[in-house]
Design a protein around this motif. Structure first.
Motif, PDB file in Angstrom:
ATOM      1  N   PRO A   1       0.811  -1.222   0.000  1.00  0.00           N
ATOM      2  CA  PRO A   1       0.000   0.000   0.000  1.00  0.00           C
ATOM      3  C   PRO A   1       0.845   1.272   0.000  1.00  0.00           C
ATOM      4  O   PRO A   1       0.337   2.354  -0.288  1.00  0.00           O
ATOM      5  CB  PRO A   1      -0.820  -0.115   1.288  1.00  0.00           C
ATOM      6  CG  PRO A   1       0.026  -0.968   2.179  1.00  0.00           C
ATOM      7  CD  PRO A   1       0.725  -1.943   1.277  1.00  0.00           C
ATOM      8  N   ASP A   2       2.126   1.159   0.300  1.00  0.00           N
ATOM      9  CA  ASP A   2       2.996   2.329   0.365  1.00  0.00           C
ATOM     10  C   ASP A   2       3.770   2.570  -0.928  1.00  0.00           C
ATOM     11  O   ASP A   2       4.478   3.571  -1.040  1.00  0.00           O
ATOM     12  CB  ASP A   2       3.986   2.180   1.527  1.00  0.00           C
ATOM     13  CG  ASP A   2       3.270   2.099   2.859  1.00  0.00           C
ATOM     14  OD1 ASP A   2       2.266   2.812   3.049  1.00  0.00           O
ATOM     15  OD2 ASP A   2       3.716   1.311   3.717  1.00  0.00           O
TER      16      ASP A   2
ATOM     17  N   TYR B   1       4.398   3.803  -4.572  1.00  0.00           N
ATOM     18  CA  TYR B   1       3.810   4.843  -5.411  1.00  0.00           C
ATOM     19  C   TYR B   1       3.107   4.197  -6.601  1.00  0.00           C
ATOM     20  O   TYR B   1       3.623   3.271  -7.205  1.00  0.00           O
ATOM     21  CB  TYR B   1       4.896   5.808  -5.903  1.00  0.00           C
ATOM     22  CG  TYR B   1       4.348   6.918  -6.749  1.00  0.00           C
ATOM     23  CD1 TYR B   1       3.683   7.993  -6.160  1.00  0.00           C
ATOM     24  CD2 TYR B   1       4.451   6.879  -8.126  1.00  0.00           C
ATOM     25  CE1 TYR B   1       3.150   9.009  -6.934  1.00  0.00           C
ATOM     26  CE2 TYR B   1       3.918   7.890  -8.913  1.00  0.00           C
ATOM     27  CZ  TYR B   1       3.270   8.945  -8.310  1.00  0.00           C
ATOM     28  OH  TYR B   1       2.740   9.941  -9.088  1.00  0.00           O
TER      29      TYR B   1
ATOM     30  N   THR C   1       0.390   2.374  -6.643  1.00  0.00           N
ATOM     31  CA  THR C   1      -0.143   1.047  -6.354  1.00  0.00           C
ATOM     32  C   THR C   1      -1.630   0.970  -6.679  1.00  0.00           C
ATOM     33  O   THR C   1      -2.312   1.998  -6.734  1.00  0.00           O
ATOM     34  CB  THR C   1       0.098   0.679  -4.873  1.00  0.00           C
ATOM     35  OG1 THR C   1      -0.264  -0.685  -4.663  1.00  0.00           O
ATOM     36  CG2 THR C   1      -0.717   1.555  -3.927  1.00  0.00           C
ATOM     37  N   ASN C   2      -2.128  -0.235  -6.877  1.00  0.00           N
ATOM     38  CA  ASN C   2      -3.560  -0.474  -7.044  1.00  0.00           C
ATOM     39  C   ASN C   2      -4.149  -1.172  -5.818  1.00  0.00           C
ATOM     40  O   ASN C   2      -5.261  -1.671  -5.867  1.00  0.00           O
ATOM     41  CB  ASN C   2      -3.826  -1.312  -8.298  1.00  0.00           C
ATOM     42  CG  ASN C   2      -3.654  -0.502  -9.556  1.00  0.00           C
ATOM     43  OD1 ASN C   2      -3.937   0.683  -9.579  1.00  0.00           O
ATOM     44  ND2 ASN C   2      -3.168  -1.132 -10.607  1.00  0.00           N
ATOM     45  N   TYR C   3      -3.381  -1.223  -4.729  1.00  0.00           N
ATOM     46  CA  TYR C   3      -3.778  -1.901  -3.493  1.00  0.00           C
ATOM     47  C   TYR C   3      -3.701  -0.893  -2.353  1.00  0.00           C
ATOM     48  O   TYR C   3      -2.657  -0.273  -2.128  1.00  0.00           O
ATOM     49  CB  TYR C   3      -2.830  -3.077  -3.231  1.00  0.00           C
ATOM     50  CG  TYR C   3      -3.003  -3.718  -1.888  1.00  0.00           C
ATOM     51  CD1 TYR C   3      -3.995  -4.671  -1.674  1.00  0.00           C
ATOM     52  CD2 TYR C   3      -2.173  -3.394  -0.821  1.00  0.00           C
ATOM     53  CE1 TYR C   3      -4.147  -5.278  -0.439  1.00  0.00           C
ATOM     54  CE2 TYR C   3      -2.320  -3.998   0.414  1.00  0.00           C
ATOM     55  CZ  TYR C   3      -3.301  -4.926   0.605  1.00  0.00           C
ATOM     56  OH  TYR C   3      -3.464  -5.523   1.824  1.00  0.00           O
ATOM     57  N   PHE C   4      -4.811  -0.738  -1.633  1.00  0.00           N
ATOM     58  CA  PHE C   4      -4.855   0.239  -0.553  1.00  0.00           C
ATOM     59  C   PHE C   4      -5.399  -0.391   0.724  1.00  0.00           C
ATOM     60  O   PHE C   4      -6.334  -1.189   0.678  1.00  0.00           O
ATOM     61  CB  PHE C   4      -5.750   1.426  -0.942  1.00  0.00           C
ATOM     62  CG  PHE C   4      -5.245   2.159  -2.149  1.00  0.00           C
ATOM     63  CD1 PHE C   4      -4.350   3.203  -2.015  1.00  0.00           C
ATOM     64  CD2 PHE C   4      -5.658   1.788  -3.420  1.00  0.00           C
ATOM     65  CE1 PHE C   4      -3.868   3.866  -3.126  1.00  0.00           C
ATOM     66  CE2 PHE C   4      -5.181   2.445  -4.540  1.00  0.00           C
ATOM     67  CZ  PHE C   4      -4.279   3.489  -4.396  1.00  0.00           C
ATOM     68  N   GLU C   5      -4.799  -0.022   1.836  1.00  0.00           N
ATOM     69  CA  GLU C   5      -5.275  -0.405   3.161  1.00  0.00           C
ATOM     70  C   GLU C   5      -5.748   0.886   3.828  1.00  0.00           C
ATOM     71  O   GLU C   5      -4.952   1.770   4.113  1.00  0.00           O
ATOM     72  CB  GLU C   5      -4.156  -1.054   3.972  1.00  0.00           C
ATOM     73  CG  GLU C   5      -3.680  -2.362   3.386  1.00  0.00           C
ATOM     74  CD  GLU C   5      -2.462  -2.941   4.100  1.00  0.00           C
ATOM     75  OE1 GLU C   5      -1.894  -2.271   4.994  1.00  0.00           O
ATOM     76  OE2 GLU C   5      -2.081  -4.065   3.754  1.00  0.00           O
ATOM     77  N   LEU C   6      -7.051   0.980   4.042  1.00  0.00           N
ATOM     78  CA  LEU C   6      -7.643   2.192   4.589  1.00  0.00           C
ATOM     79  C   LEU C   6      -8.159   1.934   5.993  1.00  0.00           C
ATOM     80  O   LEU C   6      -8.837   0.937   6.238  1.00  0.00           O
ATOM     81  CB  LEU C   6      -8.797   2.660   3.700  1.00  0.00           C
ATOM     82  CG  LEU C   6      -8.452   2.799   2.212  1.00  0.00           C
ATOM     83  CD1 LEU C   6      -9.711   2.990   1.394  1.00  0.00           C
ATOM     84  CD2 LEU C   6      -7.479   3.933   2.009  1.00  0.00           C
TER      85      LEU C   6
ATOM     86  N   GLU D   1      -9.460  -2.162   9.523  1.00  0.00           N
ATOM     87  CA  GLU D   1      -8.786  -1.851   8.269  1.00  0.00           C
ATOM     88  C   GLU D   1      -9.600  -2.384   7.102  1.00  0.00           C
ATOM     89  O   GLU D   1     -10.030  -3.533   7.110  1.00  0.00           O
ATOM     90  CB  GLU D   1      -7.394  -2.498   8.277  1.00  0.00           C
ATOM     91  CG  GLU D   1      -6.526  -2.086   7.141  1.00  0.00           C
ATOM     92  CD  GLU D   1      -5.127  -2.620   7.313  1.00  0.00           C
ATOM     93  OE1 GLU D   1      -4.247  -1.849   7.720  1.00  0.00           O
ATOM     94  OE2 GLU D   1      -4.928  -3.815   7.042  1.00  0.00           O
TER      95      GLU D   1
ATOM     96  N   GLU E   1      -8.927  -1.884  -0.385  1.00  0.00           N
ATOM     97  CA  GLU E   1      -9.524  -1.337  -1.589  1.00  0.00           C
ATOM     98  C   GLU E   1      -8.575  -1.613  -2.756  1.00  0.00           C
ATOM     99  O   GLU E   1      -7.359  -1.433  -2.625  1.00  0.00           O
ATOM    100  CB  GLU E   1      -9.726   0.163  -1.411  1.00  0.00           C
ATOM    101  CG  GLU E   1     -10.552   0.816  -2.469  1.00  0.00           C
ATOM    102  CD  GLU E   1     -10.847   2.273  -2.122  1.00  0.00           C
ATOM    103  OE1 GLU E   1     -10.324   3.146  -2.837  1.00  0.00           O
ATOM    104  OE2 GLU E   1     -11.585   2.504  -1.138  1.00  0.00           O
TER     105      GLU E   1
ATOM    106  N   HIS F   1      -7.818  -1.133  -7.072  1.00  0.00           N
ATOM    107  CA  HIS F   1      -8.079  -0.318  -8.254  1.00  0.00           C
ATOM    108  C   HIS F   1      -7.439  -0.989  -9.460  1.00  0.00           C
ATOM    109  O   HIS F   1      -6.687  -1.951  -9.333  1.00  0.00           O
ATOM    110  CB  HIS F   1      -7.512   1.099  -8.073  1.00  0.00           C
ATOM    111  CG  HIS F   1      -8.188   1.864  -6.995  1.00  0.00           C
ATOM    112  ND1 HIS F   1      -9.276   2.666  -7.225  1.00  0.00           N
ATOM    113  CD2 HIS F   1      -7.948   1.941  -5.663  1.00  0.00           C
ATOM    114  CE1 HIS F   1      -9.678   3.212  -6.089  1.00  0.00           C
ATOM    115  NE2 HIS F   1      -8.882   2.775  -5.121  1.00  0.00           N
TER     116      HIS F   1
END
Length: 147
Positions: free
Chosen positions: A86-87, A89, A91-96, A104, A107, A109
């Motif tokens: 997720p860190d 730059y 990326t299509n993978y997010f931890e929100l 957590e 998400e 993309h």
């Protein structure tokens, strides 16, 4: 870099693949974007023509890339980690972090979102599958069996 019309000899080259129960065979797709001062691309594809190549023996020794879409052993050994970073730059993978229930949420993309949606799996199960899949080596010569 290769010309579009140049035919590449697949001898000694592999593709990294896994068989998803719904999506079928998926491949690693990588692109070194250092020439344009951008973040490297990490993704998956079901199009064998877009799959990245890596030299045979990469799991046991260091091998180097010949083209911008090839993987070195260094890139391949950390591929899933970078795909799901997720860190990283671009990326299509997010931890929100969900402040309402202090949990957590994941998400996806781009290509990851498209494959997750087509898989019928939740985001969490699809990400788990990516991490746990048996990613195996397939001969690059297989890509010449398709149009």
């Amino acid at each position: 870099m290769r010309d579009d019309d140049e035919v590449r000899c697949p001898d000694g080259w592999l593709l990294v693949a896994a068989d998803h129960p719904t999506l079928g065979r998926l491949y690693w797709r990588y692109c070194d974007e250092s020439d344009v001062n951008a973040a490297d691309f990490y993704g998956i594809t079901d199009n064998i023509q877009l799959a990245s190549w890596i030299k045979a023996g990469w799991r046991d020794k260091d091998v180097w890339a010949n083209d911008y879409s090839d993987m070195s052993s260094f890139v391949a050994r950390r591929f899933i980690q970078e795909l799901l970073n997720p860190d990283r730059y671009d990326t299509n993978y997010f931890e929100l972090f969900n402040w309402d229930d202090e949990s957590e949420d994941l998400e996806l993309h781009g290509d990851l979102h498209d494959f997750q949606r087509r898989s019928g799996q939740s985001v969490e199960f699809f990400v788990h599958w990516l991490r746990a899949a048996d990613w195996f080596d397939a001969p690059a010569s297989d890509c010449h069996n398709f149009p």
